[in-house]
Design a protein around this motif. Sequence first.
Motif, short mmCIF file in Angstrom:
data_model
loop_
_atom_site.label_atom_id
_atom_site.label_comp_id
_atom_site.label_asym_id
_atom_site.label_seq_id
_atom_site.Cartn_x
_atom_site.Cartn_y
_atom_site.Cartn_z
N GLY A 84 39.08 40.84 38.23
CA GLY A 84 39.19 40.50 36.82
C GLY A 84 39.24 39.01 36.58
N ASP A 87 35.82 37.51 36.69
CA ASP A 87 35.07 37.82 35.47
C ASP A 87 35.50 36.91 34.32
OD1 ASP A 87 33.26 39.38 33.89
OD2 ASP A 87 34.96 40.46 33.06
N GLY A 88 36.82 36.73 34.18
CA GLY A 88 37.32 35.84 33.13
C GLY A 88 36.94 34.39 33.37
N LYS A 91 33.52 33.86 32.15
CA LYS A 91 33.49 33.79 30.69
C LYS A 91 34.03 32.45 30.17
CE LYS A 91 33.65 38.77 29.72
NZ LYS A 91 33.07 39.16 31.02
N ASP A 121 29.53 40.28 38.45
CA ASP A 121 30.82 40.60 37.83
C ASP A 121 30.89 42.04 37.35
OD1 ASP A 121 31.59 38.04 38.34
OD2 ASP A 121 31.53 37.34 36.25
N GLU A 125 33.67 44.86 38.26
CA GLU A 125 34.43 45.58 37.23
C GLU A 125 34.34 47.09 37.44
OE1 GLU A 125 34.98 45.91 32.37
OE2 GLU A 125 33.34 44.69 33.20
N ARG A 361 41.37 39.19 33.98
CA ARG A 361 40.29 38.66 33.15
C ARG A 361 40.83 37.80 32.01
NH1 ARG A 361 35.78 42.72 31.20
NH2 ARG A 361 37.56 43.79 30.30
N GLU A 365 39.93 33.89 31.33
CA GLU A 365 39.32 33.43 30.07
C GLU A 365 40.11 32.28 29.46
OE1 GLU A 365 37.17 37.45 28.31
OE2 GLU A 365 39.29 37.09 27.90
#
Length: 379
Positions: A84, A87-88, A91, A121, A125, A361, A365
């Motif tokens: 996670g 992935d964040g 972003k 990513d 997930e 995530r 972010e």
Amino acid sequence: MPPIIRTVLLAASLALSGCATISREPFNETQQADATIPGMPQARFWADAPGAARLMAPPYAGTQGERSMLALSGGSDNGAYGAGLLDGWTKAGTRPEFAVVTGVSTGALIAPFAFLGSDQDATLEKLFTTISAKSIYKNRFPLAIPLSPSIASTKRLARMIGVVMTDALIDRIAAEHARGRRLFVGTANLDAQRMVIWNMGAIAASKAPGRYGLFRQVLLASSAIPAFFPPVMIKAQAGGREISEMHVDGGTTAQILTLPDTAIVTGQVPSVLNQLHIYMIVNNKLNGEFKLVKPRTVPIASQAISLNLRRATASTVNLSYLYAKAHGIDFNLSFIAKDYPANDKNLFDTAFMGALFAYGRKLGETGTFWAKRPPDQDE
């Protein structure tokens, strides 16, 4: 013969017939030291070898000459945190292209996708938010366990690795290796009682016919929790004969891999590795958390093992931090917060992993996930 006895004997017979035994010819320490993977001379090296750090040095450098290393720890289903976080981080728009990626245990399963970049990513997930225990292992029949190499079978995990880690992705890793980037995965060789660092890019880039199979085998081995999951038997050659090595979870020897401990202690680190940005993602908590332990065998053993793994991880993190501080290396650390709710349900609980992925995530972010030093016990 009474019916109940016939039933018990039949069950025992069926259980024993289904035992997953391992048969292999014995070999000695000298043969193990000389063992190589056929057609892949650069496939691996001992983590405690004098030249280990040199073998980890990446030729690759970014446009400004910078190099970033990403180290992913073990942590079982807590790997959802690291997945996670990546992935964040994508972003947030600040995730670099790593010169080196290392992974141990669940971190080894994340590492190839983190190495390939943000287009993977979605795969991470899916892996860490939709799977469950039944996607990964199947418990053996109780009567079969004493004669088996493990409590559970990981044929399902092996199939899953085969599905997500395709030949095409392995070929992409080979192409990145040719650019000078490096991907390393750690396993524990039980016979030698030493950590093995596998150069996954070199395996992928080799022309050996078994490269795809070995690549997947190493990922399975690095996540093979001893006794619970079966060891992975990897074929090697020594003195003109084939030997069968027993490899298990890399976390057995080290929960996370940045620079080899022996290289740090002896100062045998190439200058190129002293110019790194180091990012360590620990898929676990680093500081102790109070938990009243029930005075029973299983809870006591479980808490003791957890404490041992956490302290070992903290020691490696602290050593890496002290080395980075002494040599002006940019050090970045992320781990699960002490107050994050623990998983009191079954291992690989889908709901828990989904929530942990979302937590990671969100931190990624917001960009609030890096610490510049390890935490104190009470932080």
